[in-house]
Design a protein around this motif. Structure first.
Motif, PDB file in Angstrom:
ATOM      1  N   LEU A   1       8.195  -1.617   7.988  1.00  0.00           N
ATOM      2  CA  LEU A   1       6.947  -1.799   7.246  1.00  0.00           C
ATOM      3  C   LEU A   1       5.741  -1.655   8.173  1.00  0.00           C
ATOM      4  O   LEU A   1       4.640  -1.316   7.722  1.00  0.00           O
ATOM      5  N   TYR A   2       5.924  -1.899   9.484  1.00  0.00           N
ATOM      6  CA  TYR A   2       4.783  -1.890  10.395  1.00  0.00           C
ATOM      7  C   TYR A   2       4.174  -0.512  10.622  1.00  0.00           C
ATOM      8  O   TYR A   2       2.945  -0.408  10.729  1.00  0.00           O
ATOM      9  N   PRO A   3       4.963   0.574  10.731  1.00  0.00           N
ATOM     10  CA  PRO A   3       4.310   1.884  10.813  1.00  0.00           C
ATOM     11  C   PRO A   3       3.392   2.163   9.620  1.00  0.00           C
ATOM     12  O   PRO A   3       2.282   2.651   9.786  1.00  0.00           O
ATOM     13  N   GLN A   4       3.870   1.819   8.432  1.00  0.00           N
ATOM     14  CA  GLN A   4       3.036   2.047   7.247  1.00  0.00           C
ATOM     15  C   GLN A   4       1.781   1.188   7.276  1.00  0.00           C
ATOM     16  O   GLN A   4       0.682   1.678   7.002  1.00  0.00           O
ATOM     17  N   ILE A   5       1.920  -0.080   7.610  1.00  0.00           N
ATOM     18  CA  ILE A   5       0.755  -0.969   7.629  1.00  0.00           C
ATOM     19  C   ILE A   5      -0.273  -0.481   8.640  1.00  0.00           C
ATOM     20  O   ILE A   5      -1.475  -0.464   8.369  1.00  0.00           O
ATOM     21  N   GLY A   6       0.193  -0.059   9.812  1.00  0.00           N
ATOM     22  CA  GLY A   6      -0.745   0.427  10.820  1.00  0.00           C
ATOM     23  C   GLY A   6      -1.475   1.682  10.400  1.00  0.00           C
ATOM     24  O   GLY A   6      -2.630   1.899  10.791  1.00  0.00           O
ATOM     25  N   GLU A   7      -0.824   2.513   9.601  1.00  0.00           N
ATOM     26  CA  GLU A   7      -1.437   3.765   9.167  1.00  0.00           C
ATOM     27  C   GLU A   7      -2.409   3.587   8.010  1.00  0.00           C
ATOM     28  O   GLU A   7      -3.238   4.462   7.756  1.00  0.00           O
ATOM     29  N   MET A   8      -2.331   2.469   7.317  1.00  0.00           N
ATOM     30  CA  MET A   8      -3.116   2.310   6.087  1.00  0.00           C
ATOM     31  C   MET A   8      -4.574   1.937   6.330  1.00  0.00           C
ATOM     32  O   MET A   8      -5.391   2.009   5.413  1.00  0.00           O
ATOM     33  N   PHE A   9      -4.921   1.525   7.563  1.00  0.00           N
ATOM     34  CA  PHE A   9      -6.272   1.045   7.840  1.00  0.00           C
ATOM     35  C   PHE A   9      -6.914   1.868   8.950  1.00  0.00           C
ATOM     36  O   PHE A   9      -6.238   2.308   9.876  1.00  0.00           O
ATOM     37  N   PRO A  10      -8.246   2.076   8.874  1.00  0.00           N
ATOM     38  CA  PRO A  10      -8.944   2.822   9.932  1.00  0.00           C
ATOM     39  C   PRO A  10      -8.968   2.018  11.227  1.00  0.00           C
ATOM     40  O   PRO A  10      -8.742   0.807  11.225  1.00  0.00           O
ATOM     41  N   THR A  11      -9.252   2.691  12.323  1.00  0.00           N
ATOM     42  CA  THR A  11      -9.217   2.055  13.641  1.00  0.00           C
ATOM     43  C   THR A  11     -10.080   0.807  13.705  1.00  0.00           C
ATOM     44  O   THR A  11      -9.676  -0.216  14.261  1.00  0.00           O
TER      45      THR A  11
END
Length: 232
Positions: free
Chosen positions: A152-162
């Motif tokens: 789930l963490y790759p998806q969560i990290g990709e869902m928000f801008p830097t």
């Protein structure tokens, strides 16, 4: 905050994505995730909560099941649990390989729901099977559960801008830990009524996470972080 807006404009005709070169304020991350990414932060919280329940809560009482119900010696529980953990690690590698092939959304959905289904099956069979069969089904359950917890963490990290990624991931993990705090108390209370309730409730929690992914989960496979975080 002073902002400059740029455009990604490659010659091959791919979608142009605005890039923010401004310096974010300390509080901006929370403002961004709770105003612009409501569905995504809700999904992040649900996935983390429903993951920590079986990952921490259920696993914390499994040694009690070994010793109090199956009368396994305490010194042997670690070795037995290592087999279950091994199945979980194998599951992470298998499903991580599929993450970029099948996609984030279907892989996360499948790992949560399949783990939940196996947990419910284990609850239904637990009083009619021996300890070896119990460990075998438990290992299958954690083959999916560990993958769900890790991927789930790759998806969560990709869902928000830097500028808001730290706030998004951090609050999701913080909220998710409530599952690891609340879960043991609930499962210990259910344990007094029978193993059926322990594993069925855990399965339901996992399936809720899978359903949340179906409803709210974006598919961000092979997208750039800029595109993924602006695709809402």
């Amino acid at each position: 905050m002073e902002e400059k807006k740029g455009k990604l404009s490659p010659a091959n005709g791919t979608v142009k994505v605005p890039v923010d070169y401004g310096r974010p304020q300390a509080s901006e991350g929370f403002s961004v995730i709770f105003k612009k990414y409501k569905k995504r932060i809700a999904l992040s919280w649900i996935l983390n909560f429903t993951e920590t329940w079986p990952y921490y809560a259920a696993f914390s009482i499994i040694p009690l099941i070994f010793t109090n119900i199956y009368f396994i010696k305490s010194k042997d529980t670690g070795l037995i649990l290592s087999a279950v953990l091994g199945a979980g690690v194998l599951g992470v590698f298998v499903w991580a390989y599929l993450l970029d092939i099948i996609g984030r959304r279907p892989v996360i959905m499948l790992t949560y729901i399949l783990a939940g289904i196996v947990a419910i099956i284990l609850g239904a069979l637990v009083h009619s099977i021996d300890f070896i069969a119990f460990i075998a089904i438990l290992s299958i359950m954690y083959f999916f559960t560990y993958a769900a917890a890790a991927l789930l963490y790759p998806q969560i990290g990709e869902m928000f801008p830097t500028r808001a990624r730290g706030s998004g991931v951090g609050t999701a993990i913080g909220f998710g830990r409530l599952g690891g705090i609340i879960g043991p108390f609930v499962l210990l209370a259910l344990l007094s009524h029978g193993l059926f309730y322990v594993f069925v409730s855990t399965g339901i929690v996992l399936i809720i996470g899978g359903i949340a992914e179906v409803i709210l989960g974006p598919e961000l496979k092979k997208e750039s972080l800029e595109k993924a975080s602006n695709d809402y």
